[in-house]
Design a protein around this motif. Structure first.
Motif, PDB file in Angstrom:
ATOM      1  N   PRO A  14      51.835  38.527  58.162  1.00 30.47           N
ATOM      2  CA  PRO A  14      50.571  37.880  57.763  1.00 30.47           C
ATOM      3  C   PRO A  14      49.605  38.824  57.048  1.00 30.47           C
ATOM      4  N   ARG A  15      49.754  40.136  57.243  1.00 33.60           N
ATOM      5  CA  ARG A  15      48.882  41.102  56.558  1.00 33.60           C
ATOM      6  C   ARG A  15      49.634  41.831  55.438  1.00 33.60           C
ATOM      7  N   ASP A  16      50.570  42.690  55.793  1.00 38.31           N
ATOM      8  CA  ASP A  16      51.268  43.485  54.773  1.00 38.31           C
ATOM      9  C   ASP A  16      52.058  42.557  53.856  1.00 38.31           C
ATOM     10  N   LEU A  18      51.527  39.006  53.260  1.00 42.85           N
ATOM     11  CA  LEU A  18      50.733  38.085  52.418  1.00 42.85           C
ATOM     12  C   LEU A  18      49.736  38.803  51.511  1.00 42.85           C
ATOM     13  N   GLN A  19      49.394  40.056  51.808  1.00 43.09           N
ATOM     14  CA  GLN A  19      48.433  40.775  50.945  1.00 43.09           C
ATOM     15  C   GLN A  19      48.991  40.988  49.534  1.00 43.09           C
ATOM     16  N   ASN A  20      50.312  40.892  49.423  1.00 43.97           N
ATOM     17  CA  ASN A  20      50.922  41.191  48.130  1.00 43.97           C
ATOM     18  C   ASN A  20      51.661  40.000  47.525  1.00 43.97           C
ATOM     19  N   VAL A  51      39.240  44.314  54.558  1.00 47.57           N
ATOM     20  CA  VAL A  51      39.075  45.222  53.421  1.00 47.57           C
ATOM     21  C   VAL A  51      38.259  44.490  52.355  1.00 47.57           C
ATOM     22  N   SER A  52      37.939  45.187  51.264  1.00 48.51           N
ATOM     23  CA  SER A  52      37.144  44.551  50.221  1.00 48.51           C
ATOM     24  C   SER A  52      37.946  43.441  49.532  1.00 48.51           C
ATOM     25  N   ALA A  53      37.318  42.280  49.408  1.00 45.30           N
ATOM     26  CA  ALA A  53      37.993  41.142  48.752  1.00 45.30           C
ATOM     27  C   ALA A  53      38.186  41.417  47.265  1.00 45.30           C
ATOM     28  N   LYS A  54      37.375  42.372  46.718  1.00 47.89           N
ATOM     29  CA  LYS A  54      37.569  42.738  45.306  1.00 47.89           C
ATOM     30  C   LYS A  54      38.876  43.507  45.156  1.00 47.89           C
ATOM     31  N   TRP A  55      39.225  44.263  46.171  1.00 42.30           N
ATOM     32  CA  TRP A  55      40.449  45.079  46.117  1.00 42.30           C
ATOM     33  C   TRP A  55      41.672  44.253  46.501  1.00 42.30           C
ATOM     34  N   PRO A  82      39.266  49.653  56.888  1.00 40.01           N
ATOM     35  CA  PRO A  82      39.225  50.949  56.181  1.00 40.01           C
ATOM     36  C   PRO A  82      37.963  51.767  56.464  1.00 40.01           C
ATOM     37  N   ASN A  83      36.952  51.142  57.079  1.00 44.02           N
ATOM     38  CA  ASN A  83      35.658  51.814  57.237  1.00 44.02           C
ATOM     39  C   ASN A  83      34.800  51.041  58.250  1.00 44.02           C
ATOM     40  N   MET A  84      33.556  51.504  58.454  1.00 44.50           N
ATOM     41  CA  MET A  84      32.672  50.862  59.441  1.00 44.50           C
ATOM     42  C   MET A  84      32.347  49.420  59.060  1.00 44.50           C
ATOM     43  N   ARG A 111      43.929  55.842  45.075  1.00 45.45           N
ATOM     44  CA  ARG A 111      44.208  54.514  44.504  1.00 45.45           C
ATOM     45  C   ARG A 111      44.033  53.405  45.527  1.00 45.45           C
ATOM     46  N   ASN A 112      44.346  53.700  46.779  1.00 45.13           N
ATOM     47  CA  ASN A 112      44.371  52.641  47.790  1.00 45.13           C
ATOM     48  C   ASN A 112      43.005  52.408  48.428  1.00 45.13           C
ATOM     49  N   ILE A 113      42.292  53.521  48.721  1.00 43.39           N
ATOM     50  CA  ILE A 113      41.008  53.338  49.402  1.00 43.39           C
ATOM     51  C   ILE A 113      39.869  54.120  48.742  1.00 43.39           C
ATOM     52  N   ASN A 114      40.154  54.625  47.523  1.00 41.48           N
ATOM     53  CA  ASN A 114      39.097  55.200  46.697  1.00 41.48           C
ATOM     54  C   ASN A 114      38.405  56.417  47.313  1.00 41.48           C
ATOM     55  N   CYS A 115      39.152  57.221  48.040  1.00 38.54           N
ATOM     56  CA  CYS A 115      38.578  58.457  48.582  1.00 38.54           C
ATOM     57  C   CYS A 115      39.700  59.443  48.881  1.00 38.54           C
ATOM     58  N   VAL A 142      50.056  56.236  58.707  1.00 35.82           N
ATOM     59  CA  VAL A 142      50.208  57.294  57.698  1.00 35.82           C
ATOM     60  C   VAL A 142      51.088  56.713  56.595  1.00 35.82           C
ATOM     61  N   SER A 143      50.489  56.434  55.442  1.00 35.59           N
ATOM     62  CA  SER A 143      51.266  55.907  54.313  1.00 35.59           C
ATOM     63  C   SER A 143      51.944  57.044  53.559  1.00 35.59           C
ATOM     64  N   CYS A 144      52.912  56.680  52.746  1.00 38.99           N
ATOM     65  CA  CYS A 144      53.634  57.640  51.895  1.00 38.99           C
ATOM     66  C   CYS A 144      54.343  58.713  52.714  1.00 38.99           C
ATOM     67  N   ASP A 178      56.899  54.240  55.274  1.00 35.85           N
ATOM     68  CA  ASP A 178      57.603  54.500  54.011  1.00 35.85           C
ATOM     69  C   ASP A 178      57.154  53.382  53.063  1.00 35.85           C
ATOM     70  N   THR A 179      55.978  53.595  52.509  1.00 35.50           N
ATOM     71  CA  THR A 179      55.251  52.591  51.733  1.00 35.50           C
ATOM     72  C   THR A 179      56.063  52.033  50.575  1.00 35.50           C
ATOM     73  N   ILE A 180      56.871  52.892  49.941  1.00 42.22           N
ATOM     74  CA  ILE A 180      57.617  52.438  48.763  1.00 42.22           C
ATOM     75  C   ILE A 180      59.118  52.395  49.026  1.00 42.22           C
TER      76      ILE A 180
HETATM   77  P1  HMG Z   1      34.900  51.245  47.387  1.00 37.93           P
HETATM   78  O1  HMG Z   1      34.702  50.420  46.157  1.00 37.93           O
HETATM   79  O2  HMG Z   1      35.034  52.726  47.238  1.00 37.93           O
HETATM   80  O3  HMG Z   1      33.827  50.929  48.515  1.00 37.93           O
HETATM   81  O4  HMG Z   1      36.189  50.695  48.129  1.00 37.93           O
HETATM   82  P2  HMG Z   1      32.271  51.136  48.605  1.00 37.93           P
HETATM   83  O5  HMG Z   1      31.987  51.618  49.990  1.00 37.93           O
HETATM   84  O6  HMG Z   1      31.774  51.923  47.435  1.00 37.93           O
HETATM   85  O7  HMG Z   1      31.743  49.636  48.461  1.00 37.93           O
HETATM   86  C1  HMG Z   1      31.969  48.870  47.292  1.00 37.93           C
HETATM   87  C2  HMG Z   1      31.817  47.409  47.642  1.00 37.93           C
HETATM   88  O8  HMG Z   1      32.815  47.015  48.595  1.00 37.93           O
HETATM   89  C3  HMG Z   1      30.478  47.061  48.288  1.00 37.93           C
HETATM   90  O9  HMG Z   1      30.180  45.724  47.938  1.00 37.93           O
HETATM   91  C4  HMG Z   1      30.795  47.103  49.759  1.00 37.93           C
HETATM   92  O10 HMG Z   1      29.918  46.328  50.531  1.00 37.93           O
HETATM   93  C5  HMG Z   1      32.183  46.506  49.779  1.00 37.93           C
HETATM   94  P3  HMG Z   1      29.241  45.374  46.661  1.00 37.93           P
HETATM   95  O11 HMG Z   1      27.952  46.063  46.992  1.00 37.93           O
HETATM   96  O12 HMG Z   1      29.932  45.942  45.443  1.00 37.93           O
HETATM   97  O13 HMG Z   1      29.194  43.889  46.674  1.00 37.93           O
HETATM   98  N1  HMG Z   1      32.971  46.929  50.954  1.00 37.93           N
HETATM   99  C6  HMG Z   1      33.635  46.069  51.744  1.00 37.93           C
HETATM  100  N2  HMG Z   1      33.782  44.724  51.701  1.00 37.93           N
HETATM  101  C7  HMG Z   1      34.529  44.168  52.672  1.00 37.93           C
HETATM  102  N3  HMG Z   1      35.168  44.874  53.646  1.00 37.93           N
HETATM  103  C8  HMG Z   1      35.046  46.205  53.707  1.00 37.93           C
HETATM  104  C9  HMG Z   1      34.245  46.851  52.718  1.00 37.93           C
HETATM  105  N4  HMG Z   1      33.942  48.141  52.490  1.00 37.93           N
HETATM  106  C10 HMG Z   1      33.158  48.176  51.403  1.00 37.93           C
HETATM  107  N5  HMG Z   1      35.677  46.875  54.661  1.00 37.93           N
HETATM  108  C11 HMG Z   1      37.404  50.270  50.132  1.00 37.93           C
HETATM  109  C12 HMG Z   1      36.618  51.282  49.343  1.00 37.93           C
HETATM  110  C13 HMG Z   1      38.082  51.033  51.262  1.00 37.93           C
HETATM  111  C14 HMG Z   1      36.488  49.198  50.682  1.00 37.93           C
HETATM  112  C15 HMG Z   1      38.460  49.616  49.175  1.00 37.93           C
HETATM  113  O14 HMG Z   1      39.150  50.630  48.514  1.00 37.93           O
HETATM  114  C16 HMG Z   1      39.448  48.743  49.896  1.00 37.93           C
HETATM  115  O15 HMG Z   1      39.093  47.692  50.435  1.00 37.93           O
HETATM  116  N6  HMG Z   1      40.740  49.127  49.896  1.00 37.93           N
HETATM  117  C17 HMG Z   1      41.752  48.404  50.658  1.00 37.93           C
HETATM  118  C18 HMG Z   1      43.068  48.537  50.003  1.00 37.93           C
HETATM  119  C19 HMG Z   1      44.106  47.827  50.819  1.00 37.93           C
HETATM  120  O16 HMG Z   1      43.813  46.950  51.624  1.00 37.93           O
HETATM  121  N7  HMG Z   1      45.385  48.208  50.597  1.00 37.93           N
HETATM  122  C20 HMG Z   1      46.476  47.622  51.278  1.00 37.93           C
HETATM  123  C21 HMG Z   1      46.543  47.993  52.717  1.00 37.93           C
HETATM  124  S1  HMG Z   1      47.240  49.611  52.995  1.00 37.93           S
HETATM  125  C22 HMG Z   1      48.943  49.330  53.080  1.00 37.93           C
HETATM  126  O17 HMG Z   1      49.394  48.261  52.761  1.00 37.93           O
HETATM  127  C23 HMG Z   1      49.849  50.399  53.623  1.00 37.93           C
HETATM  128  C24 HMG Z   1      50.342  50.092  55.038  1.00 37.93           C
HETATM  129  O18 HMG Z   1      51.037  48.868  55.092  1.00 37.93           O
HETATM  130  C25 HMG Z   1      51.270  51.213  55.522  1.00 37.93           C
HETATM  131  C26 HMG Z   1      52.361  51.578  54.515  1.00 37.93           C
HETATM  132  O19 HMG Z   1      53.111  50.707  54.061  1.00 37.93           O
HETATM  133  O20 HMG Z   1      52.410  52.761  54.200  1.00 37.93           O
HETATM  134  C27 HMG Z   1      49.171  50.013  56.024  1.00 37.93           C
END
Ligand code: HMG
Ligand code: MG
Length: 307
Positions: A14-16, A18-20, A51-55, A82-84, A111-115, A142-144, A178-180
């Motif tokens: 439902p997460r990993d 449907l997110q893609n 997480v951010s709906a924009k991302w 990803p954060n508070m 690329r994934n969380i912008n930090c 721990v990804s990658c 093993d993300t990829i």
């Molecule tokens: P950012 O743009 O650097 O964040 O993104 P920011 O703090 O500068 O904020 C920008 C905007 O995002 C602001 O809104 C914030 O309020 C909002 P605006 O003022 O522009 O309207 N914002 C949020 N909105 C909702 N929820 C939040 C949140 N935080 C900030 N939590 C951020 C940084 C981390 C938010 C972004 O990069 C992000 O959401 N990334 C998520 C990426 C993601 O979900 N990737 C997939 C999951 S990881 C994965 O799949 C790997 C895994 O399966 C393991 C593996 O396979 O290895 C887990």
């Protein structure tokens, strides 16, 4: 080598998954997917991501999903944060378990969380502290762990260092991703060996994507090393939006078949799981990536045609 007698599956479809997926199935289907997985006997289901709906627009209905899921005792419904900001929203939605996610690769972290990786750990510290105050469990990813789509090689030492940092911070379990899906059993063993020098084996989980078809082999290698928790996605749904070309997680049906074949107890009804995989792939209009589901469905179809 003695294999574990029990194992646990963390269902991440439902997460990993449907997110893609490009097809947006809508909130009601997501909720039904979770409920069906629970009925099949899955005890831990990553329900959504705050997480951010924009991302990641596919997870924008996170609060609605959490509100609609019928939460049963004895079942965990963790969510990604990803954060508070994400943690507070998850808490408002009634989450009792969250997962923070870092990468053993600087390029992927950006690329994934912008930090940077170090910045991500600083973001997680208050999350873990707030979670402790609110009696919310925290898992760490721990990804990658076996390779990065941008950087290539990732050394086991970097994975071990990050896993240790997350564990020390207070994550109760570290999922090695093993993300990829580029890992092989030998690489998996080397990586786990390095991590196990810093984090107890019993606190580790394997999260294998199946891009190169190696996930089941890597799970077997992990089992031989004593790991007994595996993330998997029903029907092999998904991938990672920030890892182009990565296919979904290993299919839960395939992991259940492997574990049952090894006599390892997991308490999941394979037939019900296969039914759930068939149902969600039909809703998504995609092929089922589980080889076990495809084989058993073909066998059942042949039997009913012959009867
Ligand atoms: P950012 O743009 O650097 O964040 O993104 P920011 O703090 O500068 O904020 C920008 C905007 O995002 C602001 O809104 C914030 O309020 C909002 P605006 O003022 O522009 O309207 N914002 C949020 N909105 C909702 N929820 C939040 C949140 N935080 C900030 N939590 C951020 C940084 C981390 C938010 C972004 O990069 C992000 O959401 N990334 C998520 C990426 C993601 O979900 N990737 C997939 C999951 S990881 C994965 O799949 C790997 C895994 O399966 C393991 C593996 O396979 O290895 C887990
Ligand atoms: Mg993943």
């Amino acid at each position: 080598m003695t294999l574990p007698s029990k194992a646990k599956i963390v269902e991440v479809g439902p997460r990993d998954g449907l997110q893609n997926e490009t097809t947006d199935v809508g909130t009601a289907i997501k909720v039904e997917l979770i409920d069906r997985l629970v009925r099949a006997g899955v005890k831990c289901i990553e329900a959504t991501a705050f997480v951010s709906a924009k991302w990641v627009p596919q997870m924008a209905d996170n609060a609605q999903v959490m509100a609609a899921v019928q939460r049963l005792p004895g079942v965990a419904y963790p969510v990604l944060v990803p954060n508070m900001k994400g943690f507070e929203a998850a808490l408002d939605a009634g989450a009792k378990e969250v997962a923070v996610f870092a990468a053993a690769s600087e390029a992927f972290s950006q690329r994934n969380i912008n930090c940077s990786v170090a910045e991500s750990l600083e973001r997680f510290r208050p999350v873990v502290a707030a979670a402790r105050r609110n009696r919310v469990k925290v898992r760490g990813y721990v990804s990658c762990a076996l390779g990065c789509p941008y950087q290539g090689e990732v050394v086991p030492g970097a994975v071990a260092e990050l896993a240790h940092a997350l564990f020390e911070m207070g994550c109760y379990e570290i999922s090695l991703g093993d993300t990829i899906g580029v890992g092989t059993p030998g690489k998996t063993r080397d990586m786990i060996e390095a991590v196990a020098r810093r984090v107890p084996l019993k606190k580790l989980a394997g999260h294998f994507h199946d891009t190169y078809g190696m996930a089941i082999a890597n799970i077997y290698a992990s089992l031989e090393m004593g790991i007994a928790v595996f993330d998997a996605s029903v029907a092999g749904l998904g991938g990672c939006p920030y890892a182009a070309g990565a296919s979904g997680n290993v299919a839960t049906e395939d992991v259940v078949y492997l574990l049952q074949g090894l006599g390892i107890d997991i308490g999941i009804d394979l037939a019900m799981l296969i039914e759930t995989g068939a149902w969600i792939t039909e809703k998504l209009g995609r092929q089922n990536a589980s080889k076990v589901a495809r084989a058993l469905s073909a066998k059942a179809a042949a039997q009913s045609a012959g009867s």
